[in-house]
Design an enzyme around this catalytic site. Sequence first.
Site, short mmCIF file in Angstrom:
data_model
loop_
_atom_site.label_atom_id
_atom_site.label_comp_id
_atom_site.label_asym_id
_atom_site.label_seq_id
_atom_site.Cartn_x
_atom_site.Cartn_y
_atom_site.Cartn_z
N GLY A 19 0.82 -1.21 0.00
CA GLY A 19 0.00 0.00 0.00
C GLY A 19 0.85 1.25 0.00
O GLY A 19 0.58 2.21 0.73
N TYR A 69 -12.43 -2.77 11.76
CA TYR A 69 -11.07 -2.20 11.69
C TYR A 69 -10.28 -2.51 12.97
O TYR A 69 -9.13 -2.95 12.91
CB TYR A 69 -11.18 -0.68 11.49
CG TYR A 69 -9.88 0.04 11.29
CD1 TYR A 69 -9.24 0.05 10.05
CD2 TYR A 69 -9.28 0.75 12.33
CE1 TYR A 69 -8.04 0.74 9.86
CE2 TYR A 69 -8.09 1.43 12.15
CZ TYR A 69 -7.48 1.43 10.91
OH TYR A 69 -6.30 2.11 10.73
N LYS A 106 -6.84 -4.69 13.36
CA LYS A 106 -5.61 -4.10 13.90
C LYS A 106 -5.14 -4.82 15.17
O LYS A 106 -3.94 -4.90 15.44
CB LYS A 106 -5.81 -2.60 14.15
CG LYS A 106 -6.05 -1.80 12.86
CD LYS A 106 -4.88 -1.91 11.90
CE LYS A 106 -5.03 -1.11 10.63
NZ LYS A 106 -3.89 -1.27 9.71
P1 NAD Z 1 -4.10 5.48 2.63
O1 NAD Z 1 -5.48 5.22 2.20
O2 NAD Z 1 -3.38 6.66 2.09
O3 NAD Z 1 -3.16 4.21 2.36
C1 NAD Z 1 -3.60 2.90 2.29
C2 NAD Z 1 -2.97 2.27 1.07
O4 NAD Z 1 -3.30 0.88 1.03
C3 NAD Z 1 -3.46 2.90 -0.24
O5 NAD Z 1 -2.35 3.24 -1.05
C4 NAD Z 1 -4.30 1.81 -0.86
O6 NAD Z 1 -4.27 1.83 -2.28
C5 NAD Z 1 -3.61 0.57 -0.30
N1 NAD Z 1 -4.48 -0.60 -0.39
C6 NAD Z 1 -5.78 -0.69 -0.04
N2 NAD Z 1 -6.25 -1.92 -0.31
C7 NAD Z 1 -5.22 -2.63 -0.85
C8 NAD Z 1 -5.09 -3.94 -1.35
N3 NAD Z 1 -6.12 -4.80 -1.34
N4 NAD Z 1 -3.89 -4.33 -1.85
C9 NAD Z 1 -2.84 -3.48 -1.87
N5 NAD Z 1 -2.91 -2.21 -1.40
C10 NAD Z 1 -4.09 -1.80 -0.91
O7 NAD Z 1 -4.16 5.53 4.23
P2 NAD Z 1 -3.00 5.58 5.33
O8 NAD Z 1 -3.55 6.40 6.42
O9 NAD Z 1 -1.69 5.93 4.75
O10 NAD Z 1 -2.99 4.06 5.84
C11 NAD Z 1 -1.84 3.24 5.87
C12 NAD Z 1 -1.95 2.26 7.03
O11 NAD Z 1 -1.88 2.98 8.26
C13 NAD Z 1 -3.25 1.48 7.05
O12 NAD Z 1 -3.01 0.14 7.43
C14 NAD Z 1 -4.05 2.19 8.14
O13 NAD Z 1 -4.99 1.33 8.73
C15 NAD Z 1 -2.93 2.57 9.09
N6 NAD Z 1 -3.27 3.64 10.01
C16 NAD Z 1 -3.60 4.88 9.57
C17 NAD Z 1 -3.91 5.86 10.49
C18 NAD Z 1 -4.26 7.25 10.07
O14 NAD Z 1 -4.65 8.06 10.92
N7 NAD Z 1 -4.16 7.62 8.80
C19 NAD Z 1 -3.90 5.57 11.85
C20 NAD Z 1 -3.57 4.29 12.28
C21 NAD Z 1 -3.24 3.32 11.35
#
Ligand code: NAD
Length: 250
Positions: free
Chosen positions: A12, A158, A162
Amino acid sequence: MFTLSKTAIVTGAASGIGAAIAKRLAKDGYNVAINCSSEKSASERGAAVAEKCREYGVEAECFVADVSSFEACDKMVKEVKARFGSVDVLVNNAGITKDGLLARMSEEQFDTVIAVNLKSVFNMTRAVTPIMMKQRSGRMINISSVAGLYGNAGQVNYSASKAGIMGITMSAAKELGARNITVNAIAPGFVQTPMTDVLPDNVKESILGATALKRFAKPEEIAGAASFLASDDAAFITGQVIVVDGGLSM
Ligand code: NAD
């Protein structure tokens, strides 16, 4: 084939935290395999991330795979190994949300989030494990969330995914430690990315109010923790969940 540098796979990695981690690991000297969910995502966003990584003098390329597919992950890992010669760091970052209150959450909302966020971690870890075992070294870094530690209303799916990541992290750390492979998780609080941009202002304000540092994290601040866990300085850290939340959850 390039064997001089070490190689990192970031799932991702076309946007948000994954893109920041890919760029940071490139800066640290890793060749980077940028996993994108589709050809469209690779050409629209992943290619620019790869371009930025290459500015640090390393190799970087997009690899398209839906990480919820066991076969697709296995195929991608084999392609990365053939292209770069080793897999030294795996960052399981890909994730989605499909929020909704429990009373109204559909089976599809639950199953899809578990498949993309949790089963993907098994898929990728399973594919990379034989390679790292043979190398007798490796670093696995799983992006969890404070929602997996403390829960969050509207995120039963979710939070479960996690929390499950933490279970995989600890079990894999116990299994793989003897082969010099560390497995850790990062639990971010609120990070400014496309995932959180869509949240309503009142939700953002309430999270901001509960965050001790009174601001949201930049993706680069999560990438910093990933860089540390991949580094030699973290060689004796395994099975841990590093909370990077600006004091949100204390
Ligand atoms: P984001 O949406 O920018 O990134 C998620 C990425 O995962 C995207 O590029 C998307 O295309 C990719 N993705 C989704 N489904 C996929 C699949 N089936 N196969 C391959 N790639 C796939 O969001 P983010 O905030 O950068 O999230 C990244 C990670 O961080 C996630 O696991 C999210 O749960 C975690 N996270 C984010 C936050 C936050 O506040 N943004 C907080 C805690 C955890």
